[in-house]
Design a protein around this motif. Structure first.
Motif, PDB file in Angstrom:
ATOM      1  N   SER A  72       0.841  -1.207   0.000  1.00 31.12           N
ATOM      2  CA  SER A  72       0.000   0.000   0.000  1.00 31.12           C
ATOM      3  C   SER A  72       0.870   1.248   0.000  1.00 31.12           C
ATOM      4  CB  SER A  72      -0.987   0.064   1.170  1.00 31.12           C
ATOM      5  OG  SER A  72      -0.412   0.728   2.284  1.00 31.12           O
ATOM      6  N   ASN A  73       0.236   2.364  -0.352  1.00 31.43           N
ATOM      7  CA  ASN A  73       1.000   3.614  -0.426  1.00 31.43           C
ATOM      8  C   ASN A  73       1.147   4.308   0.924  1.00 31.43           C
ATOM      9  OD1 ASN A  73       1.792   3.743  -3.232  1.00 31.43           O
ATOM     10  ND2 ASN A  73      -0.388   3.811  -3.657  1.00 31.43           N
ATOM     11  N   TYR A  74       0.749   3.611   1.996  1.00 32.09           N
ATOM     12  CA  TYR A  74       1.082   4.114   3.336  1.00 32.09           C
ATOM     13  C   TYR A  74       2.553   3.859   3.645  1.00 32.09           C
ATOM     14  CZ  TYR A  74      -3.896   4.653   4.300  1.00 32.09           C
ATOM     15  OH  TYR A  74      -5.202   5.036   4.266  1.00 32.09           O
ATOM     16  N   PHE A  75       3.191   3.019   2.779  1.00 33.07           N
ATOM     17  CA  PHE A  75       4.584   2.649   3.024  1.00 33.07           C
ATOM     18  C   PHE A  75       5.405   2.806   1.754  1.00 33.07           C
ATOM     19  CE2 PHE A  75       1.786   0.293   5.819  1.00 33.07           C
ATOM     20  CZ  PHE A  75       2.305   0.626   7.069  1.00 33.07           C
ATOM     21  N   ALA A  76       6.624   3.291   1.922  1.00 36.07           N
ATOM     22  CA  ALA A  76       7.553   3.332   0.791  1.00 36.07           C
ATOM     23  C   ALA A  76       8.075   1.921   0.537  1.00 36.07           C
ATOM     24  CB  ALA A  76       8.722   4.274   1.110  1.00 36.07           C
ATOM     25  N   ASN A  77       8.609   1.682  -0.673  1.00 42.51           N
ATOM     26  CA  ASN A  77       9.253   0.387  -0.926  1.00 42.51           C
ATOM     27  C   ASN A  77      10.418   0.582  -1.895  1.00 42.51           C
ATOM     28  OD1 ASN A  77       8.418  -0.732  -3.772  1.00 42.51           O
ATOM     29  ND2 ASN A  77       6.559   0.215  -2.925  1.00 42.51           N
ATOM     30  N   PRO A  78      11.480  -0.233  -1.735  1.00 40.90           N
ATOM     31  CA  PRO A  78      12.703  -0.010  -2.529  1.00 40.90           C
ATOM     32  C   PRO A  78      12.515  -0.092  -4.046  1.00 40.90           C
ATOM     33  CG  PRO A  78      13.173  -1.426  -0.651  1.00 40.90           C
ATOM     34  CD  PRO A  78      11.686  -1.274  -0.703  1.00 40.90           C
ATOM     35  N   PRO A  79      11.799  -1.089  -4.606  1.00 35.31           N
ATOM     36  CA  PRO A  79      11.683  -1.113  -6.079  1.00 35.31           C
ATOM     37  C   PRO A  79      10.992   0.134  -6.636  1.00 35.31           C
ATOM     38  CG  PRO A  79      10.979  -3.216  -5.142  1.00 35.31           C
ATOM     39  CD  PRO A  79      11.156  -2.271  -3.995  1.00 35.31           C
ATOM     40  N   GLN A  80      10.030   0.688  -5.890  1.00 35.38           N
ATOM     41  CA  GLN A  80       9.333   1.895  -6.343  1.00 35.38           C
ATOM     42  C   GLN A  80      10.293   3.083  -6.396  1.00 35.38           C
ATOM     43  OE1 GLN A  80       6.510   4.759  -3.931  1.00 35.38           O
ATOM     44  NE2 GLN A  80       5.301   3.022  -4.672  1.00 35.38           N
ATOM     45  N   LEU A  81      11.101   3.225  -5.363  1.00 33.10           N
ATOM     46  CA  LEU A  81      12.063   4.339  -5.348  1.00 33.10           C
ATOM     47  C   LEU A  81      13.102   4.165  -6.453  1.00 33.10           C
ATOM     48  CD1 LEU A  81      12.487   4.695  -1.482  1.00 33.10           C
ATOM     49  CD2 LEU A  81      11.268   6.242  -3.035  1.00 33.10           C
ATOM     50  N   GLU A  82      13.518   2.914  -6.668  1.00 40.33           N
ATOM     51  CA  GLU A  82      14.495   2.642  -7.736  1.00 40.33           C
ATOM     52  C   GLU A  82      13.898   2.989  -9.100  1.00 40.33           C
ATOM     53  OE1 GLU A  82      16.141  -1.383  -7.756  1.00 40.33           O
ATOM     54  OE2 GLU A  82      16.719  -1.118  -9.874  1.00 40.33           O
ATOM     55  N   LEU A  83      12.618   2.648  -9.302  1.00 41.18           N
ATOM     56  CA  LEU A  83      11.994   2.918 -10.606  1.00 41.18           C
ATOM     57  C   LEU A  83      11.765   4.417 -10.811  1.00 41.18           C
ATOM     58  CD1 LEU A  83      10.905   1.840 -13.247  1.00 41.18           C
ATOM     59  CD2 LEU A  83       8.676   1.505 -12.135  1.00 41.18           C
ATOM     60  N   ALA A  84      11.412   5.121  -9.733  1.00 43.46           N
ATOM     61  CA  ALA A  84      11.233   6.579  -9.852  1.00 43.46           C
ATOM     62  C   ALA A  84      12.561   7.224 -10.256  1.00 43.46           C
ATOM     63  CB  ALA A  84      10.727   7.158  -8.538  1.00 43.46           C
ATOM     64  N   ALA A  85      13.655   6.761  -9.648  1.00 44.74           N
ATOM     65  CA  ALA A  85      14.980   7.298  -9.995  1.00 44.74           C
ATOM     66  C   ALA A  85      15.320   6.964 -11.449  1.00 44.74           C
ATOM     67  CB  ALA A  85      16.039   6.715  -9.052  1.00 44.74           C
ATOM     68  N   ARG A  86      15.003   5.728 -11.853  1.00 49.41           N
ATOM     69  CA  ARG A  86      15.323   5.292 -13.212  1.00 49.41           C
ATOM     70  C   ARG A  86      14.510   6.081 -14.242  1.00 49.41           C
ATOM     71  NH1 ARG A  86      16.007   0.049 -12.515  1.00 49.41           N
ATOM     72  NH2 ARG A  86      17.975  -0.326 -13.544  1.00 49.41           N
ATOM     73  N   LEU A  87      13.210   6.230 -13.999  1.00 50.50           N
ATOM     74  CA  LEU A  87      12.354   6.929 -14.971  1.00 50.50           C
ATOM     75  C   LEU A  87      12.710   8.411 -15.071  1.00 50.50           C
ATOM     76  CD1 LEU A  87       8.821   5.315 -14.419  1.00 50.50           C
ATOM     77  CD2 LEU A  87      10.212   5.221 -16.500  1.00 50.50           C
ATOM     78  N   THR A  88      13.030   9.038 -13.954  1.00 49.00           N
ATOM     79  CA  THR A  88      13.408  10.452 -14.037  1.00 49.00           C
ATOM     80  C   THR A  88      14.756  10.600 -14.746  1.00 49.00           C
ATOM     81  OG1 THR A  88      14.220  10.356 -11.753  1.00 49.00           O
ATOM     82  CG2 THR A  88      12.034  11.295 -12.087  1.00 49.00           C
ATOM     83  N   ARG A  89      15.666   9.671 -14.507  1.00 47.29           N
ATOM     84  CA  ARG A  89      16.964   9.718 -15.196  1.00 47.29           C
ATOM     85  C   ARG A  89      16.788   9.522 -16.702  1.00 47.29           C
ATOM     86  NH1 ARG A  89      20.237   5.533 -16.731  1.00 47.29           N
ATOM     87  NH2 ARG A  89      19.354   4.022 -15.277  1.00 47.29           N
ATOM     88  N   LEU A  90      15.983   8.530 -17.092  1.00 44.22           N
ATOM     89  CA  LEU A  90      15.843   8.210 -18.520  1.00 44.22           C
ATOM     90  C   LEU A  90      15.023   9.245 -19.291  1.00 44.22           C
ATOM     91  CD1 LEU A  90      15.211   4.337 -18.323  1.00 44.22           C
ATOM     92  CD2 LEU A  90      17.336   5.504 -18.968  1.00 44.22           C
ATOM     93  N   THR A  91      14.157   9.991 -18.584  1.00 42.83           N
ATOM     94  CA  THR A  91      13.308  10.978 -19.264  1.00 42.83           C
ATOM     95  C   THR A  91      13.824  12.399 -19.112  1.00 42.83           C
ATOM     96  OG1 THR A  91      11.940  11.238 -17.289  1.00 42.83           O
ATOM     97  CG2 THR A  91      11.191   9.612 -18.913  1.00 42.83           C
ATOM     98  N   GLY A  92      14.634  12.640 -18.059  1.00 42.69           N
ATOM     99  CA  GLY A  92      14.988  14.012 -17.720  1.00 42.69           C
ATOM    100  C   GLY A  92      13.909  14.689 -16.889  1.00 42.69           C
TER     101      GLY A  92
END
Ligand SMILES: *Cc1c(COP(=O)(O)O)cnc(C)c1O
Length: 387
Positions: A72-92
């Protein structure tokens, strides 16, 4: 009881009866319930970027589901943070909202546009943005919209010309939403310079430029995202399909000031950004990067294009990279698709005069040779049958 009987009896009538039941896939191939094998040049409609049962994706999903699948979104999780970093890096881009499908990414884009305080949204005729009420409101196909009206108000559809956009834009426009290549319309390219002009026009009027990269993204057109070929920075892009490689996931990536429009509690989804789906996407995007599949999409696309030009019935070849539209000289695309299927090749007809190709990004010389062989045979058969 055949699967056809079961399907007709129990699946909602919103879907037409499929021609085959597929039971297994591996690489660029799938098998049906009779054991027949097909070369898959549609990839689940530009979804299976790594083909079928790719070991990297199988391994990532297996490991994640055995670790933790959902929190649930009451909790952070490592794959989500990794994907957010990856998508922002790949898109700018700067921030990411996670959801579960393309239509949901467009819904998020509509809510983002509302946050500007401006009422109007402009979309293009003949566009496709999804089937939910919001995304359908943007979809530029009256036949899909009309049975479900009234839809979201203040959405206007215009022709894909710079002049039409200049005429429609104004200080009350919240956003202009554009597919860089219109996939469902038959893989139709925008006019030369259109995206750069749209960026300029929206910026001058303080409107958001939102791109629907759901079909064009994740390397398919020969760059990570199609907008990168126009040398522009949009305010947001909607992504889905290929980023999950078959696991349902969507996202809205925002750039600059658009990243501050939502405040806490204004949007969300139970499954959005869950560790299972985001681990799958990390694996898919990581493998696309590791294996150089964006460049492969560009070069294999050129190779395919060169081989398709001049085949029977072929009038023009559209699109970029491995999103290819083949315009036929006759309204026989459904017959070509049916014949190809009999020959063991999966392709698609978005309309009567167009064939869409969206193979896995992993295709090589062998798959291209087999495709050309079977596609030529299908075109020749239909061309002779209609002559
Ligand atoms: C597929 C698609 C959508 C809708 O995505 P879903 O996951 O089916 O909801 C929206 N826009 C474009 C350009 C698409 O190709």
């Amino acid at each position: 009881m055949t699967w056809q009987d079961e399907y007709s009896a129990k699946i909602m009538k919103s879907a037409a009866l499929p021609s085959r039941e597929l039971v297994r896939g591996e690489g660029c191939y799938v098998w049906d319930d009779t054991g027949a094998k097909y070369l898959d040049f549609l990839a689940g409609i530009a979804v299976n970027a790594l083909g079928h049962a790719h070991p990297v994706l199988v391994d990532a999903v297996s490991r994640q589901i055995a670790t933790v699948a959902h929190v649930s979104n009451y909790f952070a999780n490592p794959p989500q943070l990794e994907l957010a970093a990856r998508l922002t890096r790949l898109t700018g881009g700067d921030r990411v909202y996670f959801c579960n499908s393309g239509a949901e990414a467009i819904e998020a884009a509509i809510k983002l546009a509302r946050r500007t305080g401006r009422p109007r949204i402009i979309a293009l005729n003949n566009s496709f943005h999804g089937r939910t009420m919001g995304s359908l409101s943007l979809t530029g196909k009256p036949a899909l919209r009309e049975p479900f009206e009234p839809l979201v108000p203040n959405v206007e559809h215009i022709d894909s010309t710079i002049e039409a956009l200049e005429r429609a834009i104004g200080p009350d426009v919240a956003a202009v939403v554009i597919e860089p290549i219109k996939g469902e319309a038959g893989v139709i390219d925008l006019p030369e310079g259109y995206l750069a002009a749209a960026r300029d026009i929206t910026a001058r009027h303080g409107a958001l430029l939102i791109l629907d990269e759901i079909q064009t993204g994740a390397g398919r057109t020969g760059t990570w995202w199609a907008f990168q070929q126009a040398g522009i920075v949009p305010d947001a892009i909607a992504v889905a399909k290929g980023i999950g490689g078959g696991v349902p996931i969507g996202a809205l990536v925002t750039f600059g000031a658009a990243s501050d429009l939502f405040t806490a509690g204004q949007h969300g989804s139970t499954f959005g950004g869950n560790p299972l789906a985001t681990a799958a996407s990390n694996a898919v995007l990581g493998e696309i990067e590791r294996a150089g599949l964006v460049d492969n999409a560009a070069t294999r696309g050129e190779q395919l294009r060169a081989a398709i030009v001049g085949l029977p019935l072929v009038e023009e070849v559209r699109g970029r990279g491995l999103l290819i539209g083949v315009g036929l000289s006759d309204d026989v695309a459904p017959a070509v698709v049916a014949r190809a299927l009999e020959l063991g090749l999966i392709i698609n007809a978005p309309n009567d005069a167009s064939i869409r190709l969206a193979p896995p990004l992993i295709i090589g010389d062998a798959e291209i040779a087999e495709f050309i062989d079977k596609f030529t045979a299908a075109l020749t058969h239909v061309s002779e049958a209609t002559a």
